[in-house]
Every structure is written in structure tokens, then in C-alpha cells.
Scaffold this active site. Sequence first.
Site, PDB file in Angstrom:
ATOM      1  N   GLU A   1       4.126  -5.826   6.951  1.00 60.54           N
ATOM      2  CA  GLU A   1       3.321  -4.819   7.657  1.00 60.54           C
ATOM      3  C   GLU A   1       3.661  -4.717   9.144  1.00 60.54           C
ATOM      4  O   GLU A   1       3.616  -3.643   9.731  1.00 60.54           O
ATOM      5  CB  GLU A   1       1.817  -5.137   7.510  1.00 60.54           C
ATOM      6  CG  GLU A   1       1.236  -4.831   6.144  1.00 60.54           C
ATOM      7  CD  GLU A   1       1.357  -5.977   5.147  1.00 60.54           C
ATOM      8  OE1 GLU A   1       2.182  -6.893   5.378  1.00 60.54           O
ATOM      9  OE2 GLU A   1       0.626  -5.961   4.142  1.00 60.54           O
TER      10      GLU A   1
ATOM     11  N   GLU B   1      -0.670  -9.318  -1.337  1.00 64.47           N
ATOM     12  CA  GLU B   1      -2.100  -9.591  -1.125  1.00 64.47           C
ATOM     13  C   GLU B   1      -2.879  -9.492  -2.443  1.00 64.47           C
ATOM     14  O   GLU B   1      -3.808 -10.259  -2.681  1.00 64.47           O
ATOM     15  CB  GLU B   1      -2.667  -8.621  -0.081  1.00 64.47           C
ATOM     16  CG  GLU B   1      -2.132  -8.919   1.319  1.00 64.47           C
ATOM     17  CD  GLU B   1      -2.503  -7.845   2.322  1.00 64.47           C
ATOM     18  OE1 GLU B   1      -2.053  -6.697   2.159  1.00 64.47           O
ATOM     19  OE2 GLU B   1      -3.263  -8.157   3.262  1.00 64.47           O
TER      20      GLU B   1
ATOM     21  N   GLY C   1       0.437  -5.175   0.608  1.00 63.33           N
ATOM     22  CA  GLY C   1      -0.705  -5.127  -0.295  1.00 63.33           C
ATOM     23  C   GLY C   1      -0.367  -5.658  -1.685  1.00 63.33           C
ATOM     24  O   GLY C   1      -1.265  -6.083  -2.419  1.00 63.33           O
TER      25      GLY C   1
ATOM     26  N   ALA D   1       0.857  -1.183   0.000  1.00 64.88           N
ATOM     27  CA  ALA D   1       0.000   0.000   0.000  1.00 64.88           C
ATOM     28  C   ALA D   1       0.893   1.232   0.000  1.00 64.88           C
ATOM     29  O   ALA D   1       2.066   1.146   0.372  1.00 64.88           O
ATOM     30  CB  ALA D   1      -0.856  -0.018   1.258  1.00 64.88           C
TER      31      ALA D   1
HETATM   32  N1  3HC Z   1       4.549   3.459   0.157  1.00 63.35           N
HETATM   33  C1  3HC Z   1       5.023   4.685  -0.145  1.00 63.35           C
HETATM   34  N2  3HC Z   1       6.295   4.939  -0.475  1.00 63.35           N
HETATM   35  C2  3HC Z   1       7.116   3.883  -0.516  1.00 63.35           C
HETATM   36  C3  3HC Z   1       6.702   2.572  -0.223  1.00 63.35           C
HETATM   37  C4  3HC Z   1       5.348   2.375   0.116  1.00 63.35           C
HETATM   38  N3  3HC Z   1       4.864   1.166   0.387  1.00 63.35           N
HETATM   39  N4  3HC Z   1       7.769   1.748  -0.336  1.00 63.35           N
HETATM   40  C5  3HC Z   1       8.805   2.513  -0.703  1.00 63.35           C
HETATM   41  N5  3HC Z   1       8.416   3.800  -0.811  1.00 63.35           N
HETATM   42  C6  3HC Z   1       9.241   4.941  -1.227  1.00 63.35           C
HETATM   43  C7  3HC Z   1      10.352   5.234  -0.223  1.00 63.35           C
HETATM   44  O1  3HC Z   1       9.895   6.104   0.792  1.00 63.35           O
HETATM   45  C8  3HC Z   1      11.400   5.863  -1.112  1.00 63.35           C
HETATM   46  O2  3HC Z   1      11.026   7.199  -1.316  1.00 63.35           O
HETATM   47  P1  3HC Z   1      12.158   8.328  -1.490  1.00 63.35           P
HETATM   48  O3  3HC Z   1      12.963   7.909  -2.678  1.00 63.35           O
HETATM   49  O4  3HC Z   1      11.371   9.570  -1.653  1.00 63.35           O
HETATM   50  O5  3HC Z   1      12.965   8.283  -0.219  1.00 63.35           O
HETATM   51  C9  3HC Z   1      11.227   5.116  -2.439  1.00 63.35           C
HETATM   52  O6  3HC Z   1       9.923   4.544  -2.398  1.00 63.35           O
HETATM   53  C10 3HC Z   1      12.218   4.003  -2.647  1.00 63.35           C
HETATM   54  O7  3HC Z   1      12.213   3.173  -1.493  1.00 63.35           O
HETATM   55  P2  3HC Z   1      13.567   2.610  -0.878  1.00 63.35           P
HETATM   56  O8  3HC Z   1      14.568   3.696  -0.733  1.00 63.35           O
HETATM   57  O9  3HC Z   1      13.176   1.856   0.349  1.00 63.35           O
HETATM   58  O10 3HC Z   1      14.033   1.646  -2.065  1.00 63.35           O
HETATM   59  P3  3HC Z   1      14.708   0.231  -1.982  1.00 63.35           P
HETATM   60  O11 3HC Z   1      14.919  -0.190  -3.385  1.00 63.35           O
HETATM   61  O12 3HC Z   1      15.861   0.244  -1.031  1.00 63.35           O
HETATM   62  O13 3HC Z   1      13.620  -0.754  -1.335  1.00 63.35           O
HETATM   63  C11 3HC Z   1      11.461  -1.739  -1.055  1.00 63.35           C
HETATM   64  C12 3HC Z   1      12.433  -1.021  -2.014  1.00 63.35           C
HETATM   65  C13 3HC Z   1      12.019  -3.113  -0.672  1.00 63.35           C
HETATM   66  C14 3HC Z   1      10.145  -1.886  -1.746  1.00 63.35           C
HETATM   67  C15 3HC Z   1      11.307  -0.903   0.244  1.00 63.35           C
HETATM   68  O14 3HC Z   1      11.000   0.419  -0.126  1.00 63.35           O
HETATM   69  C16 3HC Z   1      10.229  -1.351   1.162  1.00 63.35           C
HETATM   70  O15 3HC Z   1      10.448  -2.266   1.935  1.00 63.35           O
HETATM   71  N6  3HC Z   1       9.061  -0.683   1.123  1.00 63.35           N
HETATM   72  C17 3HC Z   1       8.000  -0.909   2.057  1.00 63.35           C
HETATM   73  C18 3HC Z   1       7.276  -2.187   1.803  1.00 63.35           C
HETATM   74  C19 3HC Z   1       6.142  -2.325   2.768  1.00 63.35           C
HETATM   75  O16 3HC Z   1       6.270  -2.115   3.963  1.00 63.35           O
HETATM   76  N7  3HC Z   1       4.975  -2.707   2.248  1.00 63.35           N
HETATM   77  C20 3HC Z   1       3.812  -2.873   3.046  1.00 63.35           C
HETATM   78  C21 3HC Z   1       3.075  -1.585   3.122  1.00 63.35           C
HETATM   79  S1  3HC Z   1       1.691  -1.642   4.210  1.00 63.35           S
HETATM   80  C22 3HC Z   1       0.522  -2.477   3.313  1.00 63.35           C
HETATM   81  O17 3HC Z   1       0.754  -2.918   2.236  1.00 63.35           O
HETATM   82  C23 3HC Z   1      -0.810  -2.587   3.978  1.00 63.35           C
HETATM   83  C24 3HC Z   1      -1.691  -3.547   3.307  1.00 63.35           C
HETATM   84  O18 3HC Z   1      -1.634  -4.782   3.958  1.00 63.35           O
HETATM   85  C25 3HC Z   1      -3.086  -3.071   3.290  1.00 63.35           C
END
Ligand code: 3HC
Length: 701
Positions: A123, A103, A100, A61
Site C-alpha cells: 500500500e 489482510e 487487502g 483492494a
Molecule cells: N485493483 C484494481 N485493479 C488492479 C489491481 C488492484 N488492486 N491490481 C491489478 N489491477 C489491474 C491492473 O490495472 C491491470 O489492469 P489492465 O489489464 O486493465 O491494465 C490488471 O489488473 C493486471 O495487472 P498487472 O498488469 O499489474 O499484472 P501483473 O501480473 O504484472 O501483476 C500484480 C499483478 C502483482 C497483482 C500487480 O497488478 C499489482 O501489484 N497490483 C497491485 C497490488 C496492490 O497494490 N495491492 C494493494 C491495493 S491497496 C489495498 O489493498 C488497501 C487495503 O489495505 C485496504
Amino acid sequence: MSVVDYQVHEQIGIIWINNPPVNALSSELRNGIHQAVLNAQSDATKALLLICKGRTFIAGADISEFDKPATKPSFNDILGTIESSSKPVIAAIHGTALGGGLETALACHYRCAVGSAMVGLPEVKLGLLPGAGGTQRVPRLIGIEAAIKMITGGNPIPAAAALSAKLIDHVIDGDDLLQGALAYTEQLIADNAPLKRVRDITIDPSSIPAGTFDTIRAQFAVQARGLIAPQQIINCIEAAATLPFDEGLAAEQRFFHECMVSSQSAAMRHMFFAQREANKIKGLPKDTPQRPIKSVAIIGGGTMGGGIAMNFASIGIPVTLLEINPEALQRGLGIVEKNYSNSVKKGKLSDAKKQACMDLISGTTDYQDLAHVDLVIEAVFENLAIKQQVFSQLDKVCKPGAILATNTSYQNIDQIAAATQRPQDVIGLHFFSPANIMKLLEIVRADKTADDVIATAMQLAKTIGKVPVLARVCDGFIGNRMFSEYSREAQLCLIEGSTPEQIDTVMQDFGMAMGPIAVGDLAGIDIGYKVREVLSDEQKGNPASYCIADALVEMGRLGQKTGAGYYKYDAQTRARTNDPEVMALVESMAVAHNITRREFSDAELVLRLILPLINEGAKILEEGIAQRPGDIDVVYVFGYGFPVYRGGPMQYADELGLASVYEQLTRLHQETGEASWQPATLIKTLAETGSSFAQWANEQA
Ligand code: 3HC
Ligand code: NAI
């Protein structure tokens, strides 16, 4: 191109997702997917392929939307549309299918992935749980036990493991995702493959022994102390096991919402962005050139030097370790060897990898051997004159352009740089102990440090798996400067009426990895003693704040290493016990300093110890030592065991409210007359304008 494009390839409708950088499921993207799947129902295609442009499949998400009002269609609306599609929807995964994203893939009828892909539900690391059916679909696919492990752990798994676990159906040969996914889809069409819906898989509740979930909840109350999300994940999985799918989904929504509005998740989401923001250096263009680092030298193979060397050897960079004499060198290399051997024993490292790392570390006592290295990190005794001598020698032998770094904890790096003719190449690389394990790396820019040296250091930190934070020069930089205030206050609470056990227990209950008194015993009480030896009485401050420590050192009680400090330690198990001798000392010191000991409530203790961190943090911001409040939070969470679910001291201050912080600081200042309680001007200003550190940081950005 919009965030979603639709393209027909023979019998297959391809839904292209393009929402850089990580294809996060923003509201616009959700809408796009929803519409594309609905529209495709009436065209002539026989199957739909969900595939992403860019570096990754949907990585979750859009976390930045979590603080905004929810929009329609919801996650479950879209996933329901996909799952009830009249033609099979196939997810084609590359990069990281997370949260997400996974999912969404699980709502598809089939999932294929390239071999390099990773899938996971992280998450929990944001204080959340999978809120788009993950807790309901994953246990149906992989079983209760494996689902609990995967979702409470939050760590992604590679495609091959996902295939064995039945989370995905097919791993594509080679790395051409589109071709591989099209071929797989064509095969499914040819086989007239059924619409496989994970929701239709049933879990037989009678296969789960009574009390299973209560036992797991109890385990997690210990294992994930203080955390809400793991408990809620278990509740969701229990719902998956005991309720029909739609009721389970509704339960997941309720628990997800509870997590989402919790201060824990707010803090952990703050940390997610703070960690990424900390990589950005104000005033330094993104494309600042970097110096290649292909070889490294470490000066001093003691507690820190050996661990620092391991960081580089472990990623294949050769290291030369320089010591004062052959005996010290052997001792240093021996410690490195022992550390690697321990990892082998724990099964974390193979013998071959250990040998490969050791082969990359060579020892020397001759500075000439450092002539060609790209980076030198000095980790000798914490003494300015010795460090200056080392740097003047490095200046003579190192090649032009080599980066000369110091791991000093407190010394003035401008003065160290002044011992060379190339202050632009000098920088602080402040590792934390144990240096091969601790994630934080404070990168300290001195007055004359060149931009490309800073850019190189920031990138290098990431290359060796550290979390970098930039600081400027001051006594103790960000972390230790604040920690001094925290430790001093712990000492004052001790002499004023508390006990080592109460202080440590209260701070551990607050969520700190260790209490401040136990940290003193671990690090060695003699460290502070030696630092104080060269300070004037004025610099040392209130004698009540160090008299107990001094007395313990003079009694030979230096901490864990001598088997006794504030506590007594069992020689075998290292288990600690309270020592009446210490309490007798504390009481006599209180009398000597004219202090009438009194009882402390736990809440008062927390406030007394956390407020100095906040106040000093604010001063650090005012002085420009840290770039932003989030950087300080990153330092505290990754370097000092501050609970991630409280988001670091500055985020915690915002949660308390700066008006309240200001009021408490003012009260303590008036009651004690201690200058250290004088509220930082920044706190006063923000409190008076009803602002917060977060708001202030936005305005400064
Ligand atoms: N939402 C918004 N922005 C995100 C994001 C997300 N899920 N994931 C990454 N970004 C943004 C980062 O803030 C960063 O922004 P910036 O360049 O402005 O600083 C940019 O994307 C690149 O991210 P990284 O620097 O972390 O890039 P990497 O290549 O090192 O890593 C990644 C990529 C493995 C995808 C890592 O970003 C990551 O782990 N992201 C989060 C994944 C996550 O937690 N997903 C679950 C979200 S909650 C959810 O899905 C709820 C659902 O169940 C309903
Ligand atoms: P240590 O005392 O364990 O090791 C220092 C090593 O440097 C010794 O092995 C010594 O033989 C060697 N040495 C001394 N002078 C030398 C010289 N001129 N040339 C080559 N080698 C020399 O010290 P430790 O704890 O490793 O600390 C090193 C530095 O790291 C200090 O500046 C300290 O402040 C800093 N630091 C220490 C941390 C800790 O927790 N121990 C944490 C972060 C930084």
C-alpha cells in the site's frame, strides 16, 4: 460463475473466489465473501477454505474503487466476520497475496501457501497504508521492527520467508494448491485445531523502550523525505503496540483515510494505472505478432552501450558488442566487467552470476559477426552521419527481419531509417543513463516502423525489467524535449538572480531526485555545448539561457568529471561546494546581458521550472508525440526523478488546476515576451472549458 461460489467437499466448505484478472477485493467480492462465510456458519462443514481461481490469490483492494464513495460491508466488517467464524477459516494462497488480500488471509485462522506464492503489503507504494487491519495484525505476528520494515518497504516476500516470519503457517509440497490446502485443512480438523485469532496476540508495551517510535519517525523523515504514508504507518504500528486491538483498528482507519484523501496517494494511484496504460498502444491489436529476440548486438561500448548490454546478459540473452577498434572494445568490456564487479562487492550479485553474465557478452570489431542477431541497438556518438553510416552497414549484414534500433537522444530516426532499405525494421530504443539501472525505456516509433517491431519492443522492455513508453519522432522525443525547456529556464533563473544552490535545493525540496544545475554537472556541461555548436543563433534561442554554460565549458569546467562545473567537487568524496568564482561569472554575465539580478522566492522558482515542463508536455500531446498525459508522467517519474508522489508533471498540472496554469503562463508570456511561455493551445482549451488533462485523456481513450 459469480465472483464467489461455495462448494462442499466432505467436511470442508470451499469458498471459491473468481474476480479476474487479479481477484481484487471489489465491493461485489467483499459482499460475496461476507455472505459465504455467514451462510456457512450453519451448515455441516467443519472448516472453511478461502481459495482463488485464476493467476493469483486476492491482490488487494480494488484500487479503481478508491475514488468512489465507500460501500458496506467494509473491509473490517468482512474480516471481523471471518475472524469470529465459529469454524476455522483457512486461506489457501497462490500467486500474490497483496494488501487487502494478505489482510484477508491474516484474518483467517490459518494460512497455507504454495512455495511460489508471494505475500506483501504494498500500500505504501500507492501513498497508503494497509487499511484492513494489516498494521495491527502484522506486528502481532512478526514483531514491531519487522512489521515496520515490511510495511514501509512494501515489497512482497516469498512463501518460505513468510513461513519463517510466522506470517503463514504452512507451505504446501508441490504446486497443487487445492489438493495441498484440502489435505492441510483435513489435518487441522483431525487435530481439532483451535481458532487462532491474530487479534488475540498481545504485544507487551513495556518491551518497547521509551521514545522508540519518535526515533523511527525521525529516521523516516529523512529516509522517506516528503512522504506522508510511511509516517502514518509508524503511527499505526505504535497504536498496535500501545492500544487494545479495536482501538488500534480505529486508529488505522483514521490514518488510512488521511492518506487516501491526500494528493500524494491520488498521484501515486494515478501512476499505478498510468504505468499499466502506457503498455497499451493505440491502434495496435493486443495479439500483434512479435519477433523472437534470442540474441542481441550493441554497436558502441561507451557510457550507454555497456549498460545496455548488461540488461540482456543479466537475463540470459547473449550479446555481441561491436566497437571501432580492439582498444575501444577492451575499454567497453572492461566497464561492463567493473559494473558487474561493483554489484558483487555490494552483495547484489554472486560471483558465479557475474561470470555467467560476462560469458554471455562477446566482443567484435567485425560487422559480419552481427549477421545472425535478432536485434541490434546502436549506441555510437550522437552524430547523424555516423549513425547513418552504421545503419547502412547493418542493412548490408543483418538477416532479414532483424530489428535495428538506435539509442539516439535527439537525432531524427526517420533519417536514420532512410539509410537502410528496411525502414520498417528501424525503431528508437532510448535508454537512460545508467542504462543497466534506470527503469525508463522510451520506444520511438519512426514513420515507417512496422507494428510487430513496436509490439516486440514493448514486450522486450518488460522482459528486461524496464518501463516502456511509446513516443514519436521529434527533437528530444518526450523526455529530453521537455527537459530542454526545464534546463533552459533554470539557466534563466540563475542569470536573473538565483544561485545554483538555491535552484537545486528548491527543486530537491519539491521532490526531484536532483536539482537541474547538479544534473548538468553530473551529465557534463559539454554535452549541451557540443549540441549548440551545430545550431544557428535562432535555434539556440535566448543567449542568456546558455552563456553561463558556454563560459564554464570554455574555462574547462565540464562538471563532475573535471572536478568543477557549477560547483566544485572533492576529488575523493565527490562532495560539492559552492564556488564564488561561478557566482562572479554569473554576475558578470548578467551585466553583459543587461539583466538586473533580483531575489527569487522558492515558490517562484518552482513555478518557473515546472511550468515549462507542463507547457511543453501539452504541446507534445497536441502533436501526438506522446499517446496520453499519463505516458508523459511515466517518463518523468521513471526517467527524470520527478517525485512519484506528485504523479508526474501532467498530473501535477491537474492538481494545480489548468485555469491557474494557463493564467500563470499567460502572465509570464506577457511579462517576458518569450515565445516559449506562449500557453499551449491544449492548455488554453482545457482551461477555458474547466477541464483537465485526465478528463481529456478519458475522452481520447
Ligand atoms: N485493483 C484494481 N485493479 C488492479 C489491481 C488492484 N488492486 N491490481 C491489478 N489491477 C489491474 C491492473 O490495472 C491491470 O489492469 P489492465 O489489464 O486493465 O491494465 C490488471 O489488473 C493486471 O495487472 P498487472 O498488469 O499489474 O499484472 P501483473 O501480473 O504484472 O501483476 C500484480 C499483478 C502483482 C497483482 C500487480 O497488478 C499489482 O501489484 N497490483 C497491485 C497490488 C496492490 O497494490 N495491492 C494493494 C491495493 S491497496 C489495498 O489493498 C488497501 C487495503 O489495505 C485496504
Ligand atoms: P560514448 O561516447 O560514451 O560512447 C560511444 C561509443 O561508440 C564509443 O565507445 C565509441 O568508440 C563508439 N563508436 C563510435 N563510432 C562507432 C562506430 N562507427 N562503430 C562502433 N562503435 C563506434 O557515448 P554515449 O554517452 O554512450 O552515447 C551513445 C549514444 O547514446 C548517443 O547517441 C547518445 O545520444 C545516446 N544516449 C546517451 C545518454 C547518456 O547519458 N550518455 C543517455 C541516452 C542516450
